[in-house]
Design a protein around this motif. Structure first.
Motif, PDB file in Angstrom:
ATOM      1  N   ILE A   1       0.826  -1.199   0.000  1.00 54.84           N
ATOM      2  CA  ILE A   1       0.000   0.000   0.000  1.00 54.84           C
ATOM      3  C   ILE A   1       0.864   1.254   0.000  1.00 54.84           C
ATOM      4  N   ASP A   2       1.994   1.195   0.738  1.00 54.38           N
ATOM      5  CA  ASP A   2       2.814   2.388   0.918  1.00 54.38           C
ATOM      6  C   ASP A   2       3.993   2.451  -0.051  1.00 54.38           C
ATOM      7  N   ALA A   3       4.129   1.461  -0.931  1.00 56.99           N
ATOM      8  CA  ALA A   3       5.277   1.420  -1.833  1.00 56.99           C
ATOM      9  C   ALA A   3       5.212   2.551  -2.848  1.00 56.99           C
ATOM     10  N   PRO A   4       6.376   3.110  -3.232  1.00 58.78           N
ATOM     11  CA  PRO A   4       6.376   4.139  -4.274  1.00 58.78           C
ATOM     12  C   PRO A   4       5.922   3.549  -5.594  1.00 58.78           C
ATOM     13  N   ILE A   5       5.389   4.376  -6.459  1.00 63.17           N
ATOM     14  CA  ILE A   5       4.829   3.908  -7.711  1.00 63.17           C
ATOM     15  C   ILE A   5       5.474   4.621  -8.887  1.00 63.17           C
ATOM     16  N   ALA A   6       5.411   3.990 -10.042  1.00 68.01           N
ATOM     17  CA  ALA A   6       5.984   4.537 -11.270  1.00 68.01           C
ATOM     18  C   ALA A   6       4.859   5.041 -12.165  1.00 68.01           C
ATOM     19  N   PRO A   7       5.205   5.797 -13.212  1.00 68.92           N
ATOM     20  CA  PRO A   7       4.159   6.262 -14.135  1.00 68.92           C
ATOM     21  C   PRO A   7       3.346   5.100 -14.700  1.00 68.92           C
ATOM     22  N   VAL A   8       2.074   5.331 -14.919  1.00 67.41           N
ATOM     23  CA  VAL A   8       1.176   4.292 -15.384  1.00 67.41           C
ATOM     24  C   VAL A   8       0.455   4.754 -16.644  1.00 67.41           C
ATOM     25  N   TYR A   9      -0.314   3.846 -17.231  1.00 61.70           N
ATOM     26  CA  TYR A   9      -1.040   4.129 -18.460  1.00 61.70           C
ATOM     27  C   TYR A   9      -2.372   4.831 -18.215  1.00 61.70           C
ATOM     28  N   LEU A  10      -2.831   4.836 -16.968  1.00 59.02           N
ATOM     29  CA  LEU A  10      -4.129   5.418 -16.652  1.00 59.02           C
ATOM     30  C   LEU A  10      -4.159   6.918 -16.952  1.00 59.02           C
ATOM     31  N   ARG A  11      -5.292   7.362 -17.453  1.00 61.87           N
ATOM     32  CA  ARG A  11      -5.530   8.776 -17.701  1.00 61.87           C
ATOM     33  C   ARG A  11      -6.960   9.105 -17.262  1.00 61.87           C
ATOM     34  N   PRO A  12      -7.291  10.364 -17.037  1.00 66.17           N
ATOM     35  CA  PRO A  12      -8.668  10.704 -16.666  1.00 66.17           C
ATOM     36  C   PRO A  12      -9.663  10.188 -17.703  1.00 66.17           C
ATOM     37  N   ALA A  13     -10.802   9.702 -17.217  1.00 67.91           N
ATOM     38  CA  ALA A  13     -11.831   9.158 -18.108  1.00 67.91           C
ATOM     39  C   ALA A  13     -12.388  10.252 -19.017  1.00 67.91           C
ATOM     40  N   THR A  14     -12.657   9.880 -20.251  1.00 65.76           N
ATOM     41  CA  THR A  14     -13.207  10.832 -21.224  1.00 65.76           C
ATOM     42  C   THR A  14     -14.494  10.338 -21.870  1.00 65.76           C
ATOM     43  N   ALA A  15     -14.857   9.089 -21.651  1.00 72.62           N
ATOM     44  CA  ALA A  15     -16.085   8.555 -22.243  1.00 72.62           C
ATOM     45  C   ALA A  15     -17.310   9.179 -21.585  1.00 72.62           C
ATOM     46  N   THR A  16     -18.396   9.273 -22.316  1.00 66.92           N
ATOM     47  CA  THR A  16     -19.669   9.708 -21.742  1.00 66.92           C
ATOM     48  C   THR A  16     -20.589   8.504 -21.600  1.00 66.92           C
TER      49      THR A  16
ATOM     50  N   LEU B   1     -11.147  -8.055 -17.347  1.00 63.44           N
ATOM     51  CA  LEU B   1     -11.147  -6.638 -17.007  1.00 63.44           C
ATOM     52  C   LEU B   1     -10.181  -6.345 -15.867  1.00 63.44           C
ATOM     53  N   ALA B   2     -10.051  -7.280 -14.923  1.00 62.92           N
ATOM     54  CA  ALA B   2      -9.110  -7.090 -13.817  1.00 62.92           C
ATOM     55  C   ALA B   2      -7.675  -7.089 -14.319  1.00 62.92           C
ATOM     56  N   PHE B   3      -7.347  -7.957 -15.268  1.00 64.08           N
ATOM     57  CA  PHE B   3      -5.967  -7.975 -15.755  1.00 64.08           C
ATOM     58  C   PHE B   3      -5.667  -6.749 -16.614  1.00 64.08           C
ATOM     59  N   VAL B   4      -6.643  -6.278 -17.374  1.00 64.71           N
ATOM     60  CA  VAL B   4      -6.452  -5.018 -18.100  1.00 64.71           C
ATOM     61  C   VAL B   4      -6.154  -3.898 -17.110  1.00 64.71           C
ATOM     62  N   GLU B   5      -6.916  -3.829 -16.026  1.00 65.49           N
ATOM     63  CA  GLU B   5      -6.690  -2.805 -15.012  1.00 65.49           C
ATOM     64  C   GLU B   5      -5.290  -2.931 -14.420  1.00 65.49           C
ATOM     65  N   ASP B   6      -4.837  -4.153 -14.242  1.00 64.96           N
ATOM     66  CA  ASP B   6      -3.493  -4.378 -13.713  1.00 64.96           C
ATOM     67  C   ASP B   6      -2.438  -3.795 -14.636  1.00 64.96           C
ATOM     68  N   ARG B   7      -2.569  -4.049 -15.912  1.00 66.78           N
ATOM     69  CA  ARG B   7      -1.574  -3.533 -16.868  1.00 66.78           C
ATOM     70  C   ARG B   7      -1.675  -2.015 -17.008  1.00 66.78           C
ATOM     71  N   LEU B   8      -2.857  -1.452 -16.878  1.00 64.30           N
ATOM     72  CA  LEU B   8      -2.996   0.004 -16.935  1.00 64.30           C
ATOM     73  C   LEU B   8      -2.345   0.668 -15.728  1.00 64.30           C
ATOM     74  N   ASN B   9      -2.257  -0.048 -14.615  1.00 64.78           N
ATOM     75  CA  ASN B   9      -1.604   0.467 -13.413  1.00 64.78           C
ATOM     76  C   ASN B   9      -0.100   0.236 -13.414  1.00 64.78           C
ATOM     77  N   ALA B  10       0.395  -0.549 -14.350  1.00 65.71           N
ATOM     78  CA  ALA B  10       1.800  -0.941 -14.357  1.00 65.71           C
ATOM     79  C   ALA B  10       2.689   0.158 -14.949  1.00 65.71           C
ATOM     80  N   PRO B  11       3.979   0.143 -14.614  1.00 65.66           N
ATOM     81  CA  PRO B  11       4.907   1.093 -15.235  1.00 65.66           C
ATOM     82  C   PRO B  11       4.963   0.884 -16.748  1.00 65.66           C
TER      83      PRO B  11
END
Length: 416
Positions: free
Chosen positions: A4-19, A101-111
């Motif tokens: 939970i407290d580990a430092p993190i690297a840049p990820v693929y996630l971006r603010p949602a834009t879909a309506t 969907l969970a594994f996609v989320e995992d890769r979007l959170n990955a460096p």
């Protein structure tokens, strides 16, 4: 230092834009087509290969990938709302998507890396991921028999899993195992590789066409870029898996309401004790349907609230805000546990009490309304609801951390 407290690297996630309107326009017609054959597939235990392919073609598999990278740019709140709408059409088809969907989320959170870029491209191409974490033969995460061992620059996977949801629809299987030194890895292996054996032996009375049976692996290859330490999996993975189930349960409640209304309107006669000879005009029967509608309302509200908490957590992670992320992990755990209590209670109540408005004809196998209760009861058994109120009380009264340590020594980490 904890995950939970580990430092993190840049990820693929971006603010949602879909309506919401864009997503509804894309998926609602497909969900309507899926709903048309739901009862027959349930009755005949037919796997929805064609229907899953429709959803792949429509982009459900990359709904969370940002538009700039070729995805649909949905938030988690939108994603789980779409999953609930799919579950209203067919709860089995919706549950199939949980592991992918969970594994996609995992890769979007990955460096960002070349290996993860390849995974994004695979998702965009429609490649699908099934599950493989639960040990077969009553094995636990703390005493795991499945192994993932180095083989030159790559790895070999050997073991046996159960509850391998989505496996028969998959191109890839997400498998957890131990290294020789006791570490935990997850490996993505190709479903059609030699040594992979998938068996449709799920015996549950609900969710019967989700491909949730056995998966056996004998010396199956996994490439270096497809193997990840468990400690690097996304921090809200447990939340995500649970909320996906809650989304399916929410859809089941809505389907129960839909079918209950239709069955009451079609009911031709009432009991002598009734308040009106026309069942659809009987105030007490209308009250039953009104109660079911309130269960649907409560479930949808709880799903929205916990999904928004997860969006806040994902935003903190993507921004590299460690303090906010640590706070949101716990607040999301609390929200997920609260939503589980609300939605499961609502699902079991709705799928049971709806029959009070329908009379003996409501239990006809031609209507197959029992599928809603069977599916809800099966999904409600996936996670330990019995412990959640106690955990919440301990958090609010004593400040005891509500986030479970699934891999603690002596703990099972999974149940059956």
């Amino acid at each position: 230092m904890s995950d939970i407290d580990a430092p993190i690297a840049p990820v693929y996630l971006r603010p949602a834009t879909a309506t919401d309107d864009e997503l509804d326009e894309r998926f609602a017609p497909i969900f309507a087509r899926i709903a048309e054959g739901n009862t027959e597939r349930e009755r005949n235990r037919e796997f929805a290969h064609e229907q899953v392919q429709w959803l792949k073609d429509a982009g459900l598999g990359h709904i969370r990938i940002p538009i700039a990278r070729g995805g649909l740019g949905a938030s988690l709140e939108q994603t789980f709302a779409v999953l609930a709408a799919l579950a209203e059409a067919d709860a089995n088809v919706a549950h199939v998507w949980r592991n992918h969907l969970a594994f996609v989320e995992d890769r979007l959170n990955a460096p960002q890396s070349a290996a993860n870029d390849r995974w994004i491209e695979r998702f965009l191409a429609g490649e699908f991921v099934g599950g493989g974490w639960t040990e077969a033969n009553n094995g636990t995460l703390a005493a795991m028999a499945t192994t993932i061992r180095p083989d030159g620059d790559d790895y070999r996977v050997t073991g046996a899993k159960f509850y391998a949801t989505g496996s028969l629809f998959a191109d890839w299987l997400d498998v957890i195992g131990r290294t020789d030194d006791g570490g935990l890895l997850t490996a993505l292996v190709r479903r059609d590789d030699p040594g992979v054996d998938l068996i449709d032996d799920w015996t549950g009375f609900g969710q019967q066409t989700t491909a949730s049976g056995s998966a056996n692996y004998v010396d199956v290859p996994a490439e270096e870029g497809d193997v990840f330490p468990v400690s690097e999996r996304f921090v809200y993975q447990g939340h995500f898996y649970q909320v996906a189930i809650l989304a399916v349960l929410t859809g089941i409640i809505r389907a129960t309401l839909r079918d209950g209304i239709a069955a009451l309107k079609a009911r031709g006669r009432n009991y002598p004790q009734g308040l009106d000879p026309v069942p659809a005009s009987d105030p007490q029967l209308l009250q039953v349907i009104g109660s079911v509608s309130a269960h649907a309302f409560a479930a949808e509200a709880a799903l929205r609230q916990t999904s928004r908490e997860l969006d806040r957590l994902a935003t903190a992670h993507a921004a590299g805000d460690d303090d906010e992320r640590s706070f949101r992990v716990r607040s999301s755990q609390v929200a997920t546990d609260q939503a589980q209590l609300v939605i499961i209670d609502a699902a079991l109540a709705a799928t049971t009490t709806v029959f009070d408005a329908l009379g003996a004809s409501g239990v006809s196998t031609t209507k197959l309304l029992d599928r809603h209760w069977r599916n809800a009861r099966t999904l409600a058994s996936h996670n330990p609801r019995v412990y959640k109120a106690r955990i919440l009380g301990d958090w609010f009264v004593n400040g005891t951390d509500p986030v479970p340590n699934l891999f603690a020594a002596g703990r099972g980490g999974q149940g059956n």
